[in-house]
Design a protein around this motif. Structure first.
Motif, PDB file in Angstrom:
ATOM      1  N   PRO A  63      21.037  25.887  35.441  1.00 19.41           N
ATOM      2  CA  PRO A  63      20.874  27.218  33.464  1.00 19.41           C
ATOM      3  C   PRO A  63      20.700  28.813  34.250  1.00 19.41           C
ATOM      4  O   PRO A  63      19.969  28.330  34.223  1.00 19.41           O
ATOM      5  N   ALA A  64      21.953  29.201  33.513  1.00 23.05           N
ATOM      6  CA  ALA A  64      21.344  30.931  33.490  1.00 23.05           C
ATOM      7  C   ALA A  64      21.216  30.768  32.015  1.00 23.05           C
ATOM      8  O   ALA A  64      22.249  30.699  31.328  1.00 23.05           O
ATOM      9  N   HIS A  65      20.691  31.596  31.137  1.00 25.55           N
ATOM     10  CA  HIS A  65      20.461  32.131  29.917  1.00 25.55           C
ATOM     11  C   HIS A  65      20.928  32.734  29.578  1.00 25.55           C
ATOM     12  O   HIS A  65      20.529  34.010  30.502  1.00 25.55           O
ATOM     13  N   VAL A  66      21.805  32.966  28.688  1.00 21.69           N
ATOM     14  CA  VAL A  66      21.543  34.697  27.732  1.00 21.69           C
ATOM     15  C   VAL A  66      20.906  35.170  27.208  1.00 21.69           C
ATOM     16  O   VAL A  66      21.018  34.870  26.119  1.00 21.69           O
ATOM     17  N   CYS A  67      20.445  36.522  27.496  1.00 20.89           N
ATOM     18  CA  CYS A  67      19.571  37.108  26.746  1.00 20.89           C
ATOM     19  C   CYS A  67      19.735  38.470  26.836  1.00 20.89           C
ATOM     20  O   CYS A  67      20.565  39.249  27.186  1.00 20.89           O
ATOM     21  N   VAL A  68      19.443  38.742  24.789  1.00 23.13           N
ATOM     22  CA  VAL A  68      19.266  40.196  24.994  1.00 23.13           C
ATOM     23  C   VAL A  68      18.213  40.825  25.343  1.00 23.13           C
ATOM     24  O   VAL A  68      17.045  40.139  24.764  1.00 23.13           O
ATOM     25  N   PHE A  69      18.389  41.550  26.101  1.00 18.01           N
ATOM     26  CA  PHE A  69      16.515  42.280  26.704  1.00 18.01           C
ATOM     27  C   PHE A  69      16.726  44.172  25.959  1.00 18.01           C
ATOM     28  O   PHE A  69      18.040  44.397  25.863  1.00 18.01           O
ATOM     29  N   THR A  70      15.397  44.460  25.350  1.00 23.40           N
ATOM     30  CA  THR A  70      15.309  45.548  25.066  1.00 23.40           C
ATOM     31  C   THR A  70      14.040  45.919  25.390  1.00 23.40           C
ATOM     32  O   THR A  70      12.728  45.549  26.031  1.00 23.40           O
ATOM     33  N   VAL A  71      14.554  47.396  26.536  1.00 25.00           N
ATOM     34  CA  VAL A  71      13.749  47.761  27.241  1.00 25.00           C
ATOM     35  C   VAL A  71      13.942  48.942  27.602  1.00 25.00           C
ATOM     36  O   VAL A  71      14.344  49.949  26.717  1.00 25.00           O
ATOM     37  N   GLU A  72      12.351  49.711  27.572  1.00 28.23           N
ATOM     38  CA  GLU A  72      12.268  51.212  27.453  1.00 28.23           C
ATOM     39  C   GLU A  72      12.559  51.171  29.051  1.00 28.23           C
ATOM     40  O   GLU A  72      11.774  50.872  30.009  1.00 28.23           O
ATOM     41  N   VAL A  73      13.850  52.290  28.634  1.00 27.19           N
ATOM     42  CA  VAL A  73      14.277  52.683  30.438  1.00 27.19           C
ATOM     43  C   VAL A  73      13.275  54.046  30.521  1.00 27.19           C
ATOM     44  O   VAL A  73      13.758  54.664  29.822  1.00 27.19           O
ATOM     45  N   ALA A  74      13.202  54.437  31.996  1.00 25.80           N
ATOM     46  CA  ALA A  74      12.540  55.566  33.156  1.00 25.80           C
ATOM     47  C   ALA A  74      13.339  55.739  33.608  1.00 25.80           C
ATOM     48  O   ALA A  74      13.517  55.212  34.471  1.00 25.80           O
ATOM     49  N   LEU A  75      13.739  57.366  33.413  1.00 29.74           N
ATOM     50  CA  LEU A  75      14.561  57.742  35.114  1.00 29.74           C
ATOM     51  C   LEU A  75      14.106  58.938  35.315  1.00 29.74           C
ATOM     52  O   LEU A  75      13.653  59.932  34.289  1.00 29.74           O
ATOM     53  N   ASP A  76      14.664  59.739  36.400  1.00 32.49           N
ATOM     54  CA  ASP A  76      13.734  60.754  37.336  1.00 32.49           C
ATOM     55  C   ASP A  76      13.730  61.730  36.363  1.00 32.49           C
ATOM     56  O   ASP A  76      15.715  61.599  35.962  1.00 32.49           O
ATOM     57  N   THR A  83      19.270  48.138  25.111  1.00 35.78           N
ATOM     58  CA  THR A  83      19.768  46.804  25.010  1.00 35.78           C
ATOM     59  C   THR A  83      20.584  46.338  26.371  1.00 35.78           C
ATOM     60  O   THR A  83      21.383  47.494  26.426  1.00 35.78           O
ATOM     61  N   CYS A  84      20.889  45.335  26.657  1.00 42.68           N
ATOM     62  CA  CYS A  84      21.241  44.945  26.714  1.00 42.68           C
ATOM     63  C   CYS A  84      21.564  43.234  27.134  1.00 42.68           C
ATOM     64  O   CYS A  84      20.804  42.925  26.671  1.00 42.68           O
ATOM     65  N   ARG A  85      22.361  42.650  27.337  1.00 40.17           N
ATOM     66  CA  ARG A  85      22.923  41.028  26.999  1.00 40.17           C
ATOM     67  C   ARG A  85      23.253  40.549  28.523  1.00 40.17           C
ATOM     68  O   ARG A  85      23.949  41.271  29.256  1.00 40.17           O
ATOM     69  N   GLN A  86      22.244  40.139  29.343  1.00 36.70           N
ATOM     70  CA  GLN A  86      22.527  39.640  30.035  1.00 36.70           C
ATOM     71  C   GLN A  86      22.658  37.826  30.716  1.00 36.70           C
ATOM     72  O   GLN A  86      21.175  37.560  30.475  1.00 36.70           O
ATOM     73  N   ALA A  87      23.062  37.530  31.726  1.00 31.08           N
ATOM     74  CA  ALA A  87      22.588  35.940  31.824  1.00 31.08           C
ATOM     75  C   ALA A  87      21.714  35.652  32.840  1.00 31.08           C
ATOM     76  O   ALA A  87      21.772  36.851  33.960  1.00 31.08           O
ATOM     77  N   VAL A  88      20.346  35.415  32.771  1.00 25.94           N
ATOM     78  CA  VAL A  88      19.400  34.963  33.583  1.00 25.94           C
ATOM     79  C   VAL A  88      18.660  33.435  33.692  1.00 25.94           C
ATOM     80  O   VAL A  88      18.654  32.655  33.003  1.00 25.94           O
ATOM     81  N   ARG A  89      18.479  33.210  35.396  1.00 28.39           N
ATOM     82  CA  ARG A  89      18.475  31.691  35.801  1.00 28.39           C
ATOM     83  C   ARG A  89      17.290  31.639  35.004  1.00 28.39           C
ATOM     84  O   ARG A  89      15.940  32.079  34.713  1.00 28.39           O
ATOM     85  N   SER A  90      17.474  30.002  34.796  1.00 31.74           N
ATOM     86  CA  SER A  90      15.722  29.480  33.492  1.00 31.74           C
ATOM     87  C   SER A  90      14.299  29.206  34.178  1.00 31.74           C
ATOM     88  O   SER A  90      13.188  29.516  34.115  1.00 31.74           O
ATOM     89  N   THR A  91      14.863  29.831  35.378  1.00 31.64           N
ATOM     90  CA  THR A  91      14.211  29.580  36.469  1.00 31.64           C
ATOM     91  C   THR A  91      12.576  30.687  36.514  1.00 31.64           C
ATOM     92  O   THR A  91      11.238  31.513  36.923  1.00 31.64           O
ATOM     93  N   ILE A  92      13.171  32.354  36.321  1.00 35.87           N
ATOM     94  CA  ILE A  92      12.610  33.272  36.486  1.00 35.87           C
ATOM     95  C   ILE A  92      12.351  33.912  34.491  1.00 35.87           C
ATOM     96  O   ILE A  92      12.125  34.932  34.904  1.00 35.87           O
ATOM     97  N   LEU A  93      13.032  33.029  33.400  1.00 31.87           N
ATOM     98  CA  LEU A  93      13.799  34.010  32.428  1.00 31.87           C
ATOM     99  C   LEU A  93      11.722  33.847  32.059  1.00 31.87           C
ATOM    100  O   LEU A  93      11.588  34.880  31.209  1.00 31.87           O
ATOM    101  N   SER A  94      11.220  32.888  32.182  1.00 37.82           N
ATOM    102  CA  SER A  94       9.741  33.131  31.672  1.00 37.82           C
ATOM    103  C   SER A  94       8.746  33.880  31.929  1.00 37.82           C
ATOM    104  O   SER A  94       8.214  34.360  31.528  1.00 37.82           O
ATOM    105  N   GLN A  95       9.142  34.501  33.547  1.00 34.77           N
ATOM    106  CA  GLN A  95       7.912  35.470  33.815  1.00 34.77           C
ATOM    107  C   GLN A  95       8.544  37.409  33.424  1.00 34.77           C
ATOM    108  O   GLN A  95       7.943  37.865  32.653  1.00 34.77           O
ATOM    109  N   LEU A  96       9.491  36.958  32.181  1.00 33.26           N
ATOM    110  CA  LEU A  96      10.882  38.078  31.939  1.00 33.26           C
ATOM    111  C   LEU A  96       9.800  38.285  30.855  1.00 33.26           C
ATOM    112  O   LEU A  96      10.302  39.593  30.050  1.00 33.26           O
ATOM    113  N   MET A  97       9.964  36.911  30.379  1.00 32.43           N
ATOM    114  CA  MET A  97       9.488  37.301  28.858  1.00 32.43           C
ATOM    115  C   MET A  97       8.124  37.081  28.630  1.00 32.43           C
ATOM    116  O   MET A  97       7.315  37.569  27.468  1.00 32.43           O
TER     117      MET A  97
END
Length: 150
Positions: A45-58, A66-80
């Motif tokens: 499964p890919a879990h839909v999560c709401v991510f709050t991100v500090e963004v840096a552009l040049d 924030t973004c709402r995005q589906a992420v595979r369960s195998t990598i979700l723990s790394q992103l948390m």
């Protein structure tokens, strides 16, 4: 927002044009909130999560989006994990629209000039500032250059 865009948002899909044409930036994940929605097969499964991100552009001051995005369960723990750094794609005309670009390495970005116009630099602070002591508790590579490119 049309029906197709509402469905895309609900399922956490990322517009292909945003990933293809969006500005490449560096993001530090501030928080992750899982929703009750998941997509894909039961075994992957890919879990839909709401991510709050500090963004840096040049040459753009850092900001939070924030973004709402589906992420595979195998990598979700790394992103948390707090402070996880990822590549992000940002819509050029609307910097609040972002997507995690998990297939790319986070780029090194050049920080925008900012801060108190009276100080402007570490050299100026050292020249005019009041001496103090500080203890560095933890460090983390930010993958950023100062406005001079250092």
């Amino acid at each position: 927002m049309g029906l197709f865009n509402k469905m895309r948002n609900l399922t956490g899909s990322v517009p292909k044009e945003l990933l293809d044409q969006g500005l490449l930036g560096r993001g530090i994940i501030v928080s992750v909130q899982q929703t009750s929605v998941s997509t894909g097969a039961d075994f992957d499964p890919a879990h839909v999560c709401v991510f709050t991100v500090e963004v840096a552009l040049d040459n753009v001051p850092r900001y939070t989006a924030t973004c709402r995005q589906a992420v595979r369960s195998t990598i979700l723990s790394q992103l948390m994990m707090p402070g996880t750094t990822v590549a992000v794609r940002v819509e050029p005309g609307d910097h609040s629209r972002i997507a995690l670009s998990l297939g790319e390495e986070p780029p090194t970005v050049t920080m925008a000039s900012s801060g108190d116009p009276k100080t402007r630099s570490a050299a100026r602070i050292l020249e005019l500032g009041v001496p103090c002591r500080a203890v560095i508790v933890q460090t983390q590579l930010l993958g950023m250059r100062n406005p001079k490119g250092d």
